[in-house]
Design a protein around this motif. Structure first.
Motif, PDB file in Angstrom:
ATOM      1  N   SER A   1       0.830  -1.209   0.000  1.00  0.00           N
ATOM      2  CA  SER A   1       0.000   0.000   0.000  1.00  0.00           C
ATOM      3  C   SER A   1       0.863   1.257   0.000  1.00  0.00           C
ATOM      4  O   SER A   1       0.568   2.223  -0.706  1.00  0.00           O
ATOM      5  CB  SER A   1      -0.961   0.008   1.199  1.00  0.00           C
ATOM      6  OG  SER A   1      -0.243   0.039   2.420  1.00  0.00           O
TER       7      SER A   1
ATOM      8  N   GLY B   1      -3.458  -1.104  -5.859  1.00  0.00           N
ATOM      9  CA  GLY B   1      -4.107  -0.256  -4.867  1.00  0.00           C
ATOM     10  C   GLY B   1      -5.541  -0.690  -4.608  1.00  0.00           C
ATOM     11  O   GLY B   1      -5.991  -0.737  -3.455  1.00  0.00           O
ATOM     12  N   GLN B   2      -6.269  -1.036  -5.668  1.00  0.00           N
ATOM     13  CA  GLN B   2      -7.655  -1.467  -5.517  1.00  0.00           C
ATOM     14  C   GLN B   2      -7.746  -2.819  -4.813  1.00  0.00           C
ATOM     15  O   GLN B   2      -8.642  -3.049  -3.993  1.00  0.00           O
ATOM     16  CB  GLN B   2      -8.338  -1.552  -6.882  1.00  0.00           C
ATOM     17  CG  GLN B   2      -9.840  -1.794  -6.814  1.00  0.00           C
ATOM     18  CD  GLN B   2     -10.566  -0.727  -6.022  1.00  0.00           C
ATOM     19  OE1 GLN B   2     -10.459   0.457  -6.331  1.00  0.00           O
ATOM     20  NE2 GLN B   2     -11.294  -1.130  -4.978  1.00  0.00           N
TER      21      GLN B   2
ATOM     22  N   VAL C   1      -5.622  -3.990  -2.599  1.00  0.00           N
ATOM     23  CA  VAL C   1      -5.356  -3.722  -1.182  1.00  0.00           C
ATOM     24  C   VAL C   1      -6.603  -3.163  -0.517  1.00  0.00           C
ATOM     25  O   VAL C   1      -7.009  -3.619   0.564  1.00  0.00           O
ATOM     26  CB  VAL C   1      -4.171  -2.734  -1.035  1.00  0.00           C
ATOM     27  CG1 VAL C   1      -4.090  -2.197   0.399  1.00  0.00           C
ATOM     28  CG2 VAL C   1      -2.859  -3.405  -1.416  1.00  0.00           C
ATOM     29  N   GLU C   2      -7.233  -2.188  -1.152  1.00  0.00           N
ATOM     30  CA  GLU C   2      -8.434  -1.570  -0.577  1.00  0.00           C
ATOM     31  C   GLU C   2      -9.564  -2.579  -0.425  1.00  0.00           C
ATOM     32  O   GLU C   2     -10.286  -2.577   0.582  1.00  0.00           O
ATOM     33  CB  GLU C   2      -8.879  -0.403  -1.464  1.00  0.00           C
ATOM     34  CG  GLU C   2     -10.142   0.312  -0.998  1.00  0.00           C
ATOM     35  CD  GLU C   2     -10.004   0.987   0.364  1.00  0.00           C
ATOM     36  OE1 GLU C   2     -11.047   1.324   0.954  1.00  0.00           O
ATOM     37  OE2 GLU C   2      -8.858   1.175   0.838  1.00  0.00           O
TER      38      GLU C   2
ATOM     39  N   CYS D   1       0.170   2.041  -9.003  1.00  0.00           N
ATOM     40  CA  CYS D   1      -0.462   0.935  -9.735  1.00  0.00           C
ATOM     41  C   CYS D   1      -1.900   0.769  -9.241  1.00  0.00           C
ATOM     42  O   CYS D   1      -2.132   0.216  -8.169  1.00  0.00           O
ATOM     43  CB  CYS D   1       0.336  -0.351  -9.531  1.00  0.00           C
ATOM     44  SG  CYS D   1      -0.380  -1.782 -10.358  1.00  0.00           S
ATOM     45  N   GLN D   2      -2.839   1.269 -10.013  1.00  0.00           N
ATOM     46  CA  GLN D   2      -4.247   1.263  -9.592  1.00  0.00           C
ATOM     47  C   GLN D   2      -4.774  -0.136  -9.286  1.00  0.00           C
ATOM     48  O   GLN D   2      -5.474  -0.321  -8.285  1.00  0.00           O
ATOM     49  CB  GLN D   2      -5.100   1.959 -10.660  1.00  0.00           C
ATOM     50  CG  GLN D   2      -6.504   2.301 -10.202  1.00  0.00           C
ATOM     51  CD  GLN D   2      -7.485   1.152 -10.386  1.00  0.00           C
ATOM     52  OE1 GLN D   2      -7.273   0.303 -11.250  1.00  0.00           O
ATOM     53  NE2 GLN D   2      -8.528   1.115  -9.570  1.00  0.00           N
TER      54      GLN D   2
ATOM     55  N   ALA E   1       0.104   1.874  -4.047  1.00  0.00           N
ATOM     56  CA  ALA E   1      -1.304   2.293  -4.142  1.00  0.00           C
ATOM     57  C   ALA E   1      -1.501   3.407  -5.158  1.00  0.00           C
ATOM     58  O   ALA E   1      -2.479   3.423  -5.906  1.00  0.00           O
ATOM     59  CB  ALA E   1      -1.818   2.717  -2.771  1.00  0.00           C
ATOM     60  N   GLU E   2      -0.559   4.363  -5.200  1.00  0.00           N
ATOM     61  CA  GLU E   2      -0.690   5.478  -6.139  1.00  0.00           C
ATOM     62  C   GLU E   2      -0.098   5.143  -7.504  1.00  0.00           C
ATOM     63  O   GLU E   2      -0.542   5.682  -8.520  1.00  0.00           O
ATOM     64  CB  GLU E   2       0.000   6.727  -5.577  1.00  0.00           C
ATOM     65  CG  GLU E   2      -0.679   7.295  -4.342  1.00  0.00           C
ATOM     66  CD  GLU E   2       0.002   8.546  -3.839  1.00  0.00           C
ATOM     67  OE1 GLU E   2       1.024   8.958  -4.434  1.00  0.00           O
ATOM     68  OE2 GLU E   2      -0.472   9.126  -2.856  1.00  0.00           O
TER      69      GLU E   2
END
Length: 199
Positions: free
Chosen positions: A114, A125-126, A128-129, A121-122, A118-119
């Motif tokens: 993260s 990041g998604q 992880v979220e 590689c979308q 996260a910033e």
């Protein structure tokens, strides 16, 4: 059938060993070569299972956190305990695990990804979220049971409380890692017990 099982075992080995390396060295500090060396396989085998390092990271997230989320769900679904006791007991057991370590170590795969990706590689990041939100939803459902049982104020926003607890836990873990001490986790537990103390 045996061949299919062997393929799954090798993939799981690469995911487990590679995730350990990536947790310690970070996404950018880990190459495919380091992953295959940790798993003890030839480099060509990596690309048999994964299209890229990014694909590996995405699959490793699910591989590591699906069973963890299932354990969380099992603990929070334990009807032998009151809902608030399930939550507090889960975190108390985790803290006891860290406290038993002779040399305190904590390497968080999802935290490492993260911070780094996260910033950048979308898709990562998604992913992880999504995992974090699944965890929050499990907690929110247990909090709703606590509210229904009268353990929490009837006006409690269980979704917001779940988000707060999850975020506080992640912060406490970071402080534990930086300070090499379980003290932040004990503070977290003390405050959690006060939050969930039956009214």
């Amino acid at each position: 059938m045996a061949l299919a099982s062997s393929r799954i075992d090798k993939r799981d080995l690469i995911l487990a060993k590679g995730a350990q390396v990536m947790s310690r060295r970070g996404y950018h500090g880990t190459g495919v070569q380091e992953i295959v060396q940790a798993a003890g396989i030839p480099k060509g085998s990596f690309y048999h299972y994964f299209a890229s390092k990014e694909d590996f990271a995405m699959q490793a997230l699910e591989h590591l956190y699906r069973p963890r989320l299932q354990r969380y769900a099992n603990v929070l679904g334990n009807t032998a305990l009151a809902p608030s006791e399930r939550i507090v007991g889960y975190y108390r057991d985790l803290i006891a695990h860290f406290a038993r370590q002779e040399k305190l170590e904590y390497h968080c795969f999802i935290g490492s990804l993260s911070f780094e990706m996260a910033e950048l590689c979308q898709p990562i990041g998604q992913a992880v979220e999504d995992i974090l939100q699944r965890s929050v939803q499990l907690l929110a459902q247990c909090l709703e049971l606590a509210r229904a049982n009268g353990e929490l104020d009837a006006q409690t926003d269980c979704q917001s409380l779940a988000e707060f607890i999850a975020n506080a836990w992640e912060g406490a873990l970071m402080r534990m890692k930086v300070g090499a001490s379980v003290a932040p986790l004990n503070v977290f537990l003390d405050q959690l017990e006060q939050l969930l103390r039956p009214r």
